[in-house]
Design a protein around this motif. Structure first.
Motif, PDB file in Angstrom:
ATOM      1  N   GLU A 293      70.582  45.198  17.401  1.00 34.42           N
ATOM      2  CA  GLU A 293      70.868  45.492  15.988  1.00 34.42           C
ATOM      3  C   GLU A 293      69.598  45.403  15.143  1.00 34.42           C
ATOM      4  OE1 GLU A 293      75.440  43.688  15.826  1.00 34.42           O
ATOM      5  OE2 GLU A 293      73.814  42.706  14.722  1.00 34.42           O
ATOM      6  N   ARG A 294      68.611  44.657  15.627  1.00 38.92           N
ATOM      7  CA  ARG A 294      67.372  44.489  14.862  1.00 38.92           C
ATOM      8  C   ARG A 294      66.573  45.776  14.770  1.00 38.92           C
ATOM      9  NH1 ARG A 294      66.199  38.753  17.888  1.00 38.92           N
ATOM     10  NH2 ARG A 294      68.261  37.914  17.383  1.00 38.92           N
TER      11      ARG A 294
ATOM     12  N   GLN B 159      66.589  41.599   7.920  1.00 41.44           N
ATOM     13  CA  GLN B 159      67.193  40.284   7.728  1.00 41.44           C
ATOM     14  C   GLN B 159      67.533  40.053   6.263  1.00 41.44           C
ATOM     15  OE1 GLN B 159      64.324  37.496   9.360  1.00 41.44           O
ATOM     16  NE2 GLN B 159      65.388  37.482  11.319  1.00 41.44           N
TER      17      GLN B 159
ATOM     18  N   VAL C  41      70.676  37.317  10.386  1.00 39.71           N
ATOM     19  CA  VAL C  41      69.972  37.658  11.627  1.00 39.71           C
ATOM     20  C   VAL C  41      70.769  38.714  12.385  1.00 39.71           C
ATOM     21  CG1 VAL C  41      68.947  36.822  13.763  1.00 39.71           C
ATOM     22  CG2 VAL C  41      69.054  35.298  11.780  1.00 39.71           C
ATOM     23  N   PRO C  42      70.354  39.979  12.347  1.00 44.89           N
ATOM     24  CA  PRO C  42      70.992  40.971  13.207  1.00 44.89           C
ATOM     25  C   PRO C  42      70.842  40.557  14.670  1.00 44.89           C
ATOM     26  CG  PRO C  42      69.633  42.020  11.531  1.00 44.89           C
ATOM     27  CD  PRO C  42      69.329  40.550  11.482  1.00 44.89           C
ATOM     28  N   THR C  43      71.854  40.882  15.476  1.00 44.88           N
ATOM     29  CA  THR C  43      71.927  40.380  16.849  1.00 44.88           C
ATOM     30  C   THR C  43      71.351  41.393  17.834  1.00 44.88           C
ATOM     31  OG1 THR C  43      73.916  39.135  16.298  1.00 44.88           O
ATOM     32  CG2 THR C  43      73.505  39.540  18.631  1.00 44.88           C
TER      33      THR C  43
END
Length: 314
Positions: free
Chosen positions: A142-143, A148, A137-139
């Motif tokens: 970061e998404r 993912q 899970v990018p934080t």
């Protein structure tokens, strides 16, 4: 008695952002220095290839994206690597020449799509890719950059000195992800990060106590000088402090005490010899997947199948 000691080197540095050649040159330089000091395992920070773009917005607001942001993201994509690929072959030659295990945070791309991943690549002293892990899970923002990962890359690698593996930055705050890694018999838990806050030190010390394992945490030391001034969105960081990430790389023993204290405020190499027999001794009174587990009360199911959007039935 377990005498599989290993000398570990933690690199606290940063390449020129979005510059793959700079990253590869830094890997060669630091690996050579670590090997000369007797290291058998060398750990690099989160997305060392080709940099953590702290502070950049990539022209994104809710409901819109700018052309300048698209240009910078395309530049980021161009600086990513495939696993395996010609760049991991290059890194493999560095590992083989130095005779070390390399663990490196990278921005990963693959030929079948344009999506990027925040990954760890493991390369053995034979020069071959031993495994990889994609951040689950990018934080936060970061998404915008990374997709993912899935359970197929929860890699733990057997080595002569023990089992190594890890999670990236804030996915270490996912209790079930940690439990999955502990269940794989991890001895050296590697935590590449971009978090330089005091709370991160609490995190890695907790993981060491919880997993009764060594924790090796590597962060970048970054100033604005590492950012190309010709970025389309350079103005995003123009008013920020010169030091964008202060570091905090450290090594923690299996009872939660520092083997190597956190390094702040500069680039550097942390080196420590790990006595692997400490792991067995530490689990005498707490073994998180052994006598201190209660499978009659709690169970975890981990899906380790690759998640494909399209399955071609030939």
């Amino acid at each position: 008695m377990d005498n599989r000691n290993v000398k570990v080197a933690v690199v606290q540095s940063a390449p020129v952002l979005f510059d793959k050649q700079s990253s590869l040159q830094q890997i060669e330089k630091w690996t050579k220095e670590a090997a000369e000091q007797g290291a058998g395992l060398v750990v690099f920070p989160e997305v060392f290839v080709s940099g953590y773009p702290r502070g950049l917005h990539f022209g994104t607001r809710v409901g819109s994206r700018s052309e300048a942001g698209r240009i910078d993201w395309s530049r980021y994509w161009e600086s990513a690597i495939e696993i395996p690929g010609k760049d991991t072959e290059h890194i493999g030659r560095i590992a083989k020449e130095a005779g070390v295990y390399l663990v490196i945070g990278v921005v990963e791309k693959e030929r079948s799509s344009t999506t990027l991943y925040n990954s760890i690549v493991y390369i053995g002293p034979d020069g071959q890719v031993s495994g990889k892990h994609r951040k689950l899970v990018p934080t936060g923002a970061e998404r915008l950059l990374w997709g993912q990962g899935d359970g197929s890359t929860l890699a733990v690698i057997d080595t002569p000195f023990g089992r190594i593996g890890g999670l990236i930055c804030w996915e270490n705050y996912m209790p079930l992800a940690r439990a999955a890694m502990y269940a794989k018999g991890i001895d050296i838990f590697i935590t590449p990060t971009a978090d330089a806050r005091d709370t991160w030190q609490s995190t890695i010390r907790h993981i060491a106590c919880e997993g009764r394992c060594f924790v090796v945490s590597s962060n970048q030391y970054v100033t604005k000088s590492f950012y190309p001034p010709d970025l389309a969105c350079y103005s995003d960081i123009a008013d920020d402090d010169d030091v964008l990430c202060a570091g905090g790389s450290a090594i923690v023993g299996p009872l939660g005490s520092y083997v190597a204290e956190p390094l702040y405020g500069r680039e550097g190499l942390i080196i420590a010899e790990l006595d692997m027999s400490e792991i067995i001794r530490s689990r005498f009174d707490f073994d998180v997947v052994g006598h201190y587990s209660r499978p009659d009360v709690f169970q975890l199911i981990v899906n380790e199948h690759r998640r494909d959007n399209v399955i071609l039935d030939n």
